[in-house]
Design a protein around this motif. Sequence first.
Motif, PDB file in Angstrom:
ATOM      1  N   TYR A 105     -69.209  36.429  64.923  1.00 32.53           N
ATOM      2  CA  TYR A 105     -68.691  35.461  63.944  1.00 32.53           C
ATOM      3  C   TYR A 105     -69.828  34.806  63.145  1.00 32.53           C
ATOM      4  O   TYR A 105     -69.662  34.481  61.964  1.00 32.53           O
ATOM      5  CB  TYR A 105     -67.784  34.423  64.606  1.00 32.53           C
ATOM      6  CG  TYR A 105     -66.338  34.900  64.693  1.00 32.53           C
ATOM      7  CD1 TYR A 105     -65.585  35.104  63.533  1.00 32.53           C
ATOM      8  CD2 TYR A 105     -65.737  35.169  65.912  1.00 32.53           C
ATOM      9  CE1 TYR A 105     -64.273  35.557  63.596  1.00 32.53           C
ATOM     10  CE2 TYR A 105     -64.417  35.620  65.985  1.00 32.53           C
ATOM     11  CZ  TYR A 105     -63.690  35.815  64.814  1.00 32.53           C
ATOM     12  OH  TYR A 105     -62.395  36.275  64.872  1.00 32.53           O
ATOM     13  N   THR A 108     -58.286  32.244  65.603  1.00 33.58           N
ATOM     14  CA  THR A 108     -59.614  32.459  66.183  1.00 33.58           C
ATOM     15  C   THR A 108     -60.644  32.676  65.077  1.00 33.58           C
ATOM     16  O   THR A 108     -61.765  32.160  65.130  1.00 33.58           O
ATOM     17  CB  THR A 108     -59.574  33.685  67.128  1.00 33.58           C
ATOM     18  OG1 THR A 108     -58.560  33.457  68.107  1.00 33.58           O
ATOM     19  CG2 THR A 108     -60.908  33.925  67.807  1.00 33.58           C
ATOM     20  N   ASN A 164     -63.659  29.966  64.286  1.00 32.16           N
ATOM     21  CA  ASN A 164     -65.038  30.439  64.492  1.00 32.16           C
ATOM     22  C   ASN A 164     -65.799  30.640  63.195  1.00 32.16           C
ATOM     23  O   ASN A 164     -67.003  30.400  63.129  1.00 32.16           O
ATOM     24  CB  ASN A 164     -65.034  31.717  65.336  1.00 32.16           C
ATOM     25  CG  ASN A 164     -64.807  31.404  66.794  1.00 32.16           C
ATOM     26  OD1 ASN A 164     -65.707  30.912  67.473  1.00 32.16           O
ATOM     27  ND2 ASN A 164     -63.588  31.615  67.257  1.00 32.16           N
ATOM     28  N   LEU A 196     -64.381  34.330  73.484  1.00 37.60           N
ATOM     29  CA  LEU A 196     -63.650  33.805  72.320  1.00 37.60           C
ATOM     30  C   LEU A 196     -62.267  33.310  72.736  1.00 37.60           C
ATOM     31  O   LEU A 196     -61.759  32.332  72.194  1.00 37.60           O
ATOM     32  CB  LEU A 196     -63.503  34.888  71.240  1.00 37.60           C
ATOM     33  CG  LEU A 196     -64.781  35.316  70.524  1.00 37.60           C
ATOM     34  CD1 LEU A 196     -64.494  36.523  69.637  1.00 37.60           C
ATOM     35  CD2 LEU A 196     -65.361  34.168  69.699  1.00 37.60           C
ATOM     36  N   GLY A 218     -69.034  37.890  70.935  1.00 37.22           N
ATOM     37  CA  GLY A 218     -68.050  37.388  69.974  1.00 37.22           C
ATOM     38  C   GLY A 218     -68.653  36.331  69.062  1.00 37.22           C
ATOM     39  O   GLY A 218     -68.448  36.340  67.845  1.00 37.22           O
ATOM     40  N   ARG A 252     -63.572  42.611  70.840  1.00 39.79           N
ATOM     41  CA  ARG A 252     -62.762  41.903  71.821  1.00 39.79           C
ATOM     42  C   ARG A 252     -63.735  41.278  72.813  1.00 39.79           C
ATOM     43  O   ARG A 252     -64.593  41.957  73.364  1.00 39.79           O
ATOM     44  CB  ARG A 252     -61.824  42.889  72.522  1.00 39.79           C
ATOM     45  CG  ARG A 252     -60.862  42.247  73.492  1.00 39.79           C
ATOM     46  CD  ARG A 252     -59.852  43.261  74.022  1.00 39.79           C
ATOM     47  NE  ARG A 252     -58.829  43.583  73.035  1.00 39.79           N
ATOM     48  CZ  ARG A 252     -57.789  42.801  72.736  1.00 39.79           C
ATOM     49  NH1 ARG A 252     -57.641  41.637  73.343  1.00 39.79           N
ATOM     50  NH2 ARG A 252     -56.909  43.180  71.841  1.00 39.79           N
ATOM     51  N   ASN A 253     -63.660  39.980  72.992  1.00 36.90           N
ATOM     52  CA  ASN A 253     -64.629  39.283  73.833  1.00 36.90           C
ATOM     53  C   ASN A 253     -63.945  38.085  74.498  1.00 36.90           C
ATOM     54  O   ASN A 253     -63.442  37.191  73.814  1.00 36.90           O
ATOM     55  CB  ASN A 253     -65.823  38.827  72.976  1.00 36.90           C
ATOM     56  CG  ASN A 253     -66.867  38.064  73.757  1.00 36.90           C
ATOM     57  OD1 ASN A 253     -67.320  37.012  73.322  1.00 36.90           O
ATOM     58  ND2 ASN A 253     -67.242  38.561  74.919  1.00 36.90           N
ATOM     59  N   ILE A 302     -65.560  42.231  64.590  1.00 40.44           N
ATOM     60  CA  ILE A 302     -65.473  41.263  65.693  1.00 40.44           C
ATOM     61  C   ILE A 302     -64.975  41.985  66.950  1.00 40.44           C
ATOM     62  O   ILE A 302     -63.877  42.541  66.948  1.00 40.44           O
ATOM     63  CB  ILE A 302     -64.493  40.107  65.362  1.00 40.44           C
ATOM     64  CG1 ILE A 302     -64.808  39.477  63.982  1.00 40.44           C
ATOM     65  CG2 ILE A 302     -64.513  39.071  66.486  1.00 40.44           C
ATOM     66  CD1 ILE A 302     -66.156  38.808  63.855  1.00 40.44           C
TER      67      ILE A 302
END
Length: 259
Positions: free
Chosen positions: A242, A18, A22, A219, A238, A215-216, A213
């Motif tokens: 990034y 991730t 991103n 993403l 998120g 928690r979302n 970053i």
Amino acid sequence: MARIFVIANQKGGVGKTTTTVNLSAALARHGQRTLLVDLDPQGNATMGSGIDKRALTRSVYHVLIGLSDVEEASVTSPTGGYDVLPANRDLAGAEVELVEFEERETRLKDALAQVESRYDIILIDCPPSLSLLTLNGFCAAHGVIIPMQCEYFALEGLSDLVNTIKRVYANFNTNLQVIGLLRVMFDPRIMLAQQVSAQLEQHFGAKVFRTVIPRNVRLAEAPSHGKPGVVYDPGSRGAKAYMAFGAELIERIDTLFTR
Ligand code: ADP
Ligand code: MG
């Protein structure tokens, strides 16, 4: 000359892919010519960049065993605006085949030398565990970016990783340095996450990136649409994090290296 960073953590599911996807998209949006190297046979970074791993005729596997050069095997992410040296299951065989080669740990480094003038930044997504593939990532890189979740065993795992990096530094690559620790999937409502985060800052000081970053869910949804989160929903928390991380990394590169 391109700056090459490996995104590493020996644990699985901690946000390496991730972060690689991103961050690549964020750097591209910040105007950096970026190449993502997918070094995981699962090909998640490839798929998350909108490239079908099942349809590849050339991949990082062919590059590692000398059947293709990097330019030939690279594809532009149709959604992310960066290039990808993609991977799929073929790469699982490379581990065995590479043993035949002398200097088997510098195959990727040697291959990337062909394209280092074409990119500003090259990011390498690694599989979990210290395999020969990961070692190729470490040997090719100028620095390591370590994504980590702020949970109970995080610090313990971190000291294993730092020892690994020291061994690679001593035996293979004296350019290698830890660029920074990135707190990912952060949930400020969890007390333990706050405690671990504070411990990280205490132990590692300026090595901890300012950007956190969160928690979302956006993403996590983005890969099924073949898009980086920063493209799928640029307004999400998120994605914004990034983008901020991309800017912070560029800033840090300017202080660590002369370009
Ligand atoms: P790794 O590459 O280290 O195995 P991944 O990047 O694949 O880890 O992430 C593991 C899982 O966590 C994936 O399902 C991913 O979508 C999800 N994930 C990663 N980062 C976040 C985040 N910041 N918020 C929510 N979910 C995330
Ligand atoms: Mg991964």
